[in-house]
Design a protein around this motif. Structure first.
Motif: not given
Length: 354
Positions: A30-44
């Motif tokens: 989920g999110d923590h303090d308005g940001e995703p805990v795990l933020d993945i970019k460049g892959h589906k």
């Protein structure tokens, strides 16, 4: 008068103990303090459901000194643990030193979690041995630098950090050691360009003695600590501030696997857990297990992934409604998650006191 004297003594007498209490628990999906805990970019990535919560423990600061009344109250409380001060802060560590150490362990746990998760999914991760630190005042100072990639020592290939020490200590103190390296700046530039470094350098360092007397005096050193660095094929950011230590590694790894997999790992269930993880996916023990199970159940968890080496302690006092699940590796955890989402909970490896 005697009662007043006892009350005053209880308040004024300081005892060498520290206190542990349940800390925050955060859903890695989920999110923590308005940001995703795990933020993945460049892959589906894929939608996730349910909870894979990492758990924490609050501890009193190194400078805090409990009085006798507070210690007794902590011993009597169910949700607190009072332990000797040196258990949490050995060797007289300051708060600043403890915070720094916890931050470094947390950073390393994130790196290991990423590697373990991607390898579990058969996604290639490039690993290299690097100079992690250079100890001031030792022979390597000014010759080797943090971030230099170590390709070989005396012509022998280096495949893991431990190889460096083994090859250096083959020498007698005062003998030269030849490092073949890729300088840190060249390695960083090549990584940014998505290429392999094209050239290497040979650096000769004369060894020194490790100590002044006894067996230690005969061991050769150059004054570096080797570590590992990785090149990931896409970006995985773990955004969670104000947390330290290595114990969230397992839950971070599972969260990454869930987000990169079409299968929903939790089946919508509330699962929490703890445990260190190394790059091969082996789960290690942590401290404060009883506080973590209490904190997880209070937030709604029904299942708790528990490192095998913590199982006996955790099983002595299981919060009502919480099932402890024994795990040794990330594969164990994934197999147990499958059983949970398929409602085959009777087949779960349970923690016991034996």
């Amino acid at each position: 008068m005697l009662l007043i004297a006892l009350l005053c003594a209880g308040v004024l007498i300081k005892v060498p103990y520290a206190e542990m209490t349940p800390g925050p628990t955060v859903n890695t999906l989920g999110d923590h303090d308005g940001e995703p805990v795990l933020d993945i970019k460049g892959h589906k990535t894929y939608p996730t459901d349910g909870h894979l919560n990492m758990t924490t423990v609050r501890v009193t600061s190194p400078d805090y000194r409990m009085n006798l009344f507070q210690a007794v109250a902590g011993w009597l409380a169910h949700d607190n643990v009072v332990v000797p001060h040196e258990t949490l802060y050995p060797d007289g560590k300051t708060e600043e030193q403890s915070t720094q150490e916890n931050a470094e362990e947390f950073s390393q746990s994130q790196e290991s979690a990423k590697v373990a998760a991607l390898r579990e999914l058969d996604i290639p991760v490039s690993t290299r041995v690097v100079v992690a630190t250079v100890v001031k005042g030792n022979p390597a100072e000014g010759k080797l630098h943090a971030g230099d990639v170590i390709k070989s020592v005396d012509g022998s290939p280096v495949r893991k950090p431990g190889d460096v020490a083994k090859l250096v200590t083959k020498h007698e103190p005062g003998e030269p050691v030849v490092f073949t390296i890729v300088p840190a700046a060249d390695a960083a530039a090549a990584e940014k360009a998505g290429e392999e470094p094209a050239s290497t350098e040979r650096v000769t360092v004369t060894t020194a003695r490790a100590g002044k007397s006894g067996a230690e005096a005969e061991r050769a050193i150059v004054g570096i600590q080797a570590g590992t660095d990785h090149t990931f094929p896409f970006t995985v950011d773990i955004k969670l501030a104000d947390v330290g230590g290595p114990s969230a590694g397992l839950m971070f790894a599972l969260g990454i696997v869930d987000k990169l997999s079409p299968d929903d790992l939790t089946g919508g269930k509330f699962i929490a857990g703890t445990g260190t993880i190394d790059e091969e996916g082996t789960v290690g023990p942590i401290g404060g297990i009883s506080m973590k199970t209490v904190g997880a159940r209070a937030k709604g968890a029904r299942f708790f992934l528990t490192p095998a080496d913590n199982c006996a302690t955790a099983a002595r006092d299981i919060p009502d409604g919480l099932t402890l699940v024994k795990v040794d590796t990330i594969d164990d955890a994934l197999d147990s998650l499958k059983k949970i989402r398929e409602d085959r909970t009777g087949a779960l490896p349970a923690c016991t006191t034996g």
